[in-house]
Design a protein around this motif. Structure first.
Motif, PDB file in Angstrom:
ATOM      1  N   ALA A 123       0.838  -1.209   0.000  1.00 13.78           N
ATOM      2  CA  ALA A 123       0.000   0.000   0.000  1.00 13.78           C
ATOM      3  C   ALA A 123       0.867   1.250   0.000  1.00 13.78           C
ATOM      4  CB  ALA A 123      -0.892   0.012   1.245  1.00 13.78           C
ATOM      5  N   LYS A 124       0.465   2.253  -0.781  1.00  9.12           N
ATOM      6  CA  LYS A 124       1.229   3.500  -0.799  1.00  9.12           C
ATOM      7  C   LYS A 124       1.268   4.124   0.597  1.00  9.12           C
ATOM      8  CE  LYS A 124       0.345   5.107  -5.480  1.00  9.12           C
ATOM      9  NZ  LYS A 124      -0.374   6.141  -6.229  1.00  9.12           N
ATOM     10  N   VAL A 125       0.136   4.051   1.332  1.00 10.45           N
ATOM     11  CA  VAL A 125       0.124   4.616   2.697  1.00 10.45           C
ATOM     12  C   VAL A 125       1.064   3.839   3.615  1.00 10.45           C
ATOM     13  CG1 VAL A 125      -2.161   5.727   2.630  1.00 10.45           C
ATOM     14  CG2 VAL A 125      -1.972   3.328   3.357  1.00 10.45           C
ATOM     15  N   GLY A 126       1.287   2.565   3.297  1.00 16.57           N
ATOM     16  CA  GLY A 126       2.198   1.731   4.092  1.00 16.57           C
ATOM     17  C   GLY A 126       3.643   2.142   3.856  1.00 16.57           C
ATOM     18  N   ILE A 127       3.974   2.462   2.600  1.00 16.03           N
ATOM     19  CA  ILE A 127       5.333   2.934   2.278  1.00 16.03           C
ATOM     20  C   ILE A 127       5.577   4.259   3.006  1.00 16.03           C
ATOM     21  CG2 ILE A 127       6.821   3.801   0.406  1.00 16.03           C
ATOM     22  CD1 ILE A 127       6.455   0.849  -0.004  1.00 16.03           C
ATOM     23  N   GLU A 128       4.568   5.132   2.980  1.00 16.45           N
ATOM     24  CA  GLU A 128       4.675   6.428   3.659  1.00 16.45           C
ATOM     25  C   GLU A 128       4.897   6.223   5.162  1.00 16.45           C
ATOM     26  OE1 GLU A 128       1.304   8.922   2.648  1.00 16.45           O
ATOM     27  OE2 GLU A 128       1.833  10.325   4.243  1.00 16.45           O
ATOM     28  N   ALA A 129       4.145   5.275   5.738  1.00 14.56           N
ATOM     29  CA  ALA A 129       4.268   4.988   7.174  1.00 14.56           C
ATOM     30  C   ALA A 129       5.673   4.494   7.505  1.00 14.56           C
ATOM     31  CB  ALA A 129       3.233   3.942   7.584  1.00 14.56           C
ATOM     32  N   ALA A 130       6.212   3.609   6.665  1.00 13.28           N
ATOM     33  CA  ALA A 130       7.555   3.062   6.901  1.00 13.28           C
ATOM     34  C   ALA A 130       8.599   4.178   6.856  1.00 13.28           C
ATOM     35  CB  ALA A 130       7.878   1.998   5.854  1.00 13.28           C
ATOM     36  N   LYS A 131       8.481   5.071   5.878  1.00 18.69           N
ATOM     37  CA  LYS A 131       9.454   6.161   5.765  1.00 18.69           C
ATOM     38  C   LYS A 131       9.372   7.096   6.967  1.00 18.69           C
ATOM     39  CE  LYS A 131      12.015   6.135   3.217  1.00 18.69           C
ATOM     40  NZ  LYS A 131      13.202   5.224   3.332  1.00 18.69           N
ATOM     41  N   LYS A 132       8.117   7.350   7.426  1.00 18.42           N
ATOM     42  CA  LYS A 132       7.949   8.209   8.615  1.00 18.42           C
ATOM     43  C   LYS A 132       8.545   7.552   9.860  1.00 18.42           C
ATOM     44  CE  LYS A 132       3.720  10.709   7.386  1.00 18.42           C
ATOM     45  NZ  LYS A 132       2.262  10.575   7.427  1.00 18.42           N
ATOM     46  N   ALA A 133       8.601   6.202   9.847  1.00 19.15           N
ATOM     47  CA  ALA A 133       9.176   5.470  10.987  1.00 19.15           C
ATOM     48  C   ALA A 133      10.705   5.435  10.904  1.00 19.15           C
ATOM     49  CB  ALA A 133       8.622   4.042  11.026  1.00 19.15           C
ATOM     50  N   GLY A 134      11.263   5.955   9.810  1.00 18.53           N
ATOM     51  CA  GLY A 134      12.719   5.951   9.632  1.00 18.53           C
ATOM     52  C   GLY A 134      13.239   4.622   9.113  1.00 18.53           C
ATOM     53  N   MET A 135      12.350   3.865   8.438  1.00 15.98           N
ATOM     54  CA  MET A 135      12.729   2.541   7.931  1.00 15.98           C
ATOM     55  C   MET A 135      12.827   2.549   6.397  1.00 15.98           C
ATOM     56  SD  MET A 135      10.129   0.330  10.319  1.00 15.98           S
ATOM     57  CE  MET A 135      10.162   0.493  12.109  1.00 15.98           C
TER      58      MET A 135
END
Ligand code: B16
Ligand code: MG
Length: 206
Positions: free
Chosen positions: A169-181
């Motif tokens: 999911a695009k929102v999942g990629i965004e979440a991962a980047k916000k987590a610093g991953m």
């Protein structure tokens, strides 16, 4: 890199179409337009956030109680459909990849928005496989908020920078980047400009 956090729906097992069919029963009943295109927007979102996206297609307004009832009914339809999931429903290449990660000593976790994640994992025979399961039952804010992935890292005892995420999911990629991953994409998430690469790219660095 010490750990890989897997999204569940759309990465480990293809329940996304089953979500679609369950929502479709609700939208048909309520005479709300709904198609696969709108369904793509629901990937990774919580049930509550999904309903809000769906209701954007109608002028009709719903009370908080009515929304709760629709969400409950959708989940009943969805639970009926996932009752027949089995280990045969694992997506192609996933059993091999999970085995390889364990052999190489990486920790593996689930980072899913789904409150049904433990049940789905039980159905597909993976409930005891993961070192941590962070799902919709553990979080307040769903993707694109990083909470579910930060929780997974905390459960693993690994710093977020040492975790990578696999998402559809695009929102999942965004979440991962916000987590610093680092974030590796499959399916719909390949369209995300924020991704670090595809699942194949991840496999090449293992
Ligand atoms: P549930 P994931 C997400 O799972 C799905 O992609 C999304 O469509 C669904 O609304 C969400 O789980 C909540 O699921 O109704 O079972 O609690 O992709 O984050 O593993
Ligand atoms: Mg997903």
């Amino acid at each position: 890199m010490k750990a890989v956090i897997f999204d569940l729906d759309g990465v480990i097992v293809s329940t996304d179409h089953l979500h679609y069919l369950a929502w479709k029963k609700i939208t048909d009943q309520e005479h709300i337009p709904f198609n696969e295109e709108v369904n793509h927007l629901l990937r990774g979102l919580s049930r509550e956030a999904s309903l809000e996206v769906i209701l954007k297609q109608t002028e009709k307004s719903y009370t908080v109680e009515e929304k709760k009832d629709l969400i409950m009914l959708k989940n009943q339809h969805y639970l009926e459909s996932i009752a027949s999931l089995s280990p045969d429903d694992l997506l192609e290449g996933i059993p091999e990849l999970l085995g390889l990660l364990k052999d190489k000593g990486y920790k593996v976790a689930i980072g899913s928005s789904s409150k049904n994640a433990p049940y789905i994992l039980k159905q597909i025979g993976l409930l005891d496989f993961f070192d941590a399961i962070s799902d919709g039952n553990h979080i307040i804010h769903s993707k694109p908020d990083p909470e579910v992935f930060l929780k997974a890292a905390e459960m693993l005892g690994v710093s977020p920078e040492a975790c990578v995420v696999v998402e559809d999911a695009k929102v999942g990629i965004e979440a991962a980047k916000k987590a610093g991953m680092k974030a590796y994409a499959v399916g719909d998430a390949l369209n995300s400009e924020l991704k670090d690469g595809s699942l194949l790219d991840l496999m090449l660095i293992l």
